[in-house]
Design an enzyme around this catalytic site. Structure first.
Site, PDB file in Angstrom:
ATOM      1  N   HIS A  94      48.889  44.267  29.395  1.00 26.85           N
ATOM      2  CA  HIS A  94      49.904  44.102  30.426  1.00 26.85           C
ATOM      3  C   HIS A  94      51.100  45.018  30.201  1.00 26.85           C
ATOM      4  CE1 HIS A  94      48.518  39.846  31.900  1.00 26.85           C
ATOM      5  NE2 HIS A  94      47.662  40.808  32.169  1.00 26.85           N
ATOM      6  N   ARG A 102      41.412  46.335  33.998  1.00 29.28           N
ATOM      7  CA  ARG A 102      41.304  44.939  34.422  1.00 29.28           C
ATOM      8  C   ARG A 102      39.909  44.612  34.947  1.00 29.28           C
ATOM      9  NH1 ARG A 102      43.805  42.123  39.293  1.00 29.28           N
ATOM     10  NH2 ARG A 102      44.177  39.969  38.642  1.00 29.28           N
ATOM     11  N   HIS A 152      37.785  41.314  33.793  1.00 34.64           N
ATOM     12  CA  HIS A 152      37.343  40.291  34.741  1.00 34.64           C
ATOM     13  C   HIS A 152      35.825  40.237  34.858  1.00 34.64           C
ATOM     14  CE1 HIS A 152      41.147  39.041  37.108  1.00 34.64           C
ATOM     15  NE2 HIS A 152      41.483  39.466  35.902  1.00 34.64           N
ATOM     16  N   ASN A 173      40.395  37.199  41.770  1.00 38.70           N
ATOM     17  CA  ASN A 173      40.036  38.551  42.206  1.00 38.70           C
ATOM     18  C   ASN A 173      40.443  38.891  43.635  1.00 38.70           C
ATOM     19  OD1 ASN A 173      38.817  39.050  39.717  1.00 38.70           O
ATOM     20  ND2 ASN A 173      36.815  38.332  40.398  1.00 38.70           N
TER      21      ASN A 173
END
Length: 331
Positions: free
Chosen positions: A197, A66, A70, A98
């Site tokens: 996911h 992740r 991001h 975040n």
């Protein structure tokens, strides 16, 4: 004459070799063997520290994956996410996507410390993120791929970019797809990368509206399978428990596989941004069905999309810097 011609052909082939084996970026090339001479142990150092971290906590695989996502969606894959507040820099860690959510920074710190000892100021923090994402995927049982390398680190961050560019759990399908397209990614990338996911967790606050007030009318999201929704309500109340964690894929939460897509077809996607892949667009629904039936196809598309995402606006050549400490720019 023949010897001269052969020599000439060798020079020509060598000149074009990087083009054949690398990905063109603005101001330079990314290619898997970038550190083979300058820091030959780089990949192994990253791999060993990631393996230790994931062995200690399986959830860390998803957390490191992740971080790369991001990072790339804000200013490109430049490790801007890793910067702490300092001077004129306002950290992206404070953004809505975040804050109290992204994690794994201590693992990146450990990797950077080991690399600085092995080959000072050579391997970028941005490349550490890309390698750690790949290694985490593999350790969770997912596919392997060659990671193009040669990114450099930014000297700034963008709090506003982090707030607006990263897809949010409650975004509409069209908003999410637009955010992907703005980064040069398409609907195949959207669905394939959403497959990450299959591992990891989400907080109660990320999907609570689906349980109690999906459309502002005090009614739940009826695209969520009702017995599953009832299970979620038991530990994600209408108020409180914001930070309580839930598996994104309750079937195989620490194994990287295609069960995430099977869950979506059973109306058991946890986040709104997951379930809209099957309820709001026929093309994405078709992809979900393909991946649910064919794990190898999912893996193939996922690796291609990860490489594509990793090529979003990297700093190369003389742009940016190689940070000594991933949390702050060099003096």
């Amino acid at each position: 004459m023949a010897q001269s011609m052969s020599f000439f052909m060798v020079i020509v082939l060598l000149a074009f070799a990087p083009i054949c084996l690398s990905t063109k970026t603005y101001g330079g090339y990314l290619f898997p063997k970038f550190y083979d001479r300058s820091c030959p142990q780089a990949k192994q150092i990253v791999k060993s520290i990631v393996a230790k971290a994931v062995a200690k906590e399986a959830r860390m695989a998803a957390s490191l994956l992740r971080l790369h996502f991001h990072d790339c969606f804000v200013k490109g894959c430049d490790a801007s996410l890793l910067l702490d507040n300092s001077g004129s820099i306002i950290s992206e860690k404070r953004s809505n996507p975040n804050r109290n959510s992204v994690r794994g920074f201590e693992v990146i710190d450990e990797i950077k410390k080991a690399l600085e000892k092995e080959c000072p100021q050579t391997v970028s923090c941005a490349d550490i993120l890309a390698l750690a994402a790949r290694d985490s995927t593999v350790l969770a049982g997912g596919p392997n791929w060659e990671v193009p390398l040669g990114r450099r680190d930014s000297r700034g961050a963008s709090l506003s970019g982090s707030n607006y560019n990263i897809p949010a759990p409650n975004n509409t399908f069209n908003t999410i797809l637009t955010k992907f397209k703005l980064k040069g990614l398409d609907i195949v990338d959207l669905v394939a990368l959403s497959g990450s996911h299959t591992i990891g967790n989400a907080r109660c606050t990320s999907f609570r509206q689906r349980l109690y007030n999906q459309s502002g009318n005090s009614l739940p999201d009826y695209t969520l399978e009702q017995s599953y929704a009832a299970q979620l309500r038991a530990t994600c109340p209408r108020s409180g428990g914001d930070q309580t964690l839930f598996f994104l894929d309750f079937v195989s939460p620490i194994k990287f596989d295609n069960s995430y897509f099977k869950n979506l077809l059973a109306s058991k996607g946890l986040l709104n941004s997951d379930q809209v892949l099957v309820t709001k667009n026929q093309e994405s629904l078709a992809l979900v069905k393909q991946y649910a039936e064919n794990n190898e196809l999912f893996f193939e598309h996922f690796t291609k999309s990860m490489v594509k995402m990793g090529n979003i606006s990297p700093l190369t050549g003389f742009r940016g810097e190689i940070r000594k400490n991933c949390r702050k720019i060099n003096n």
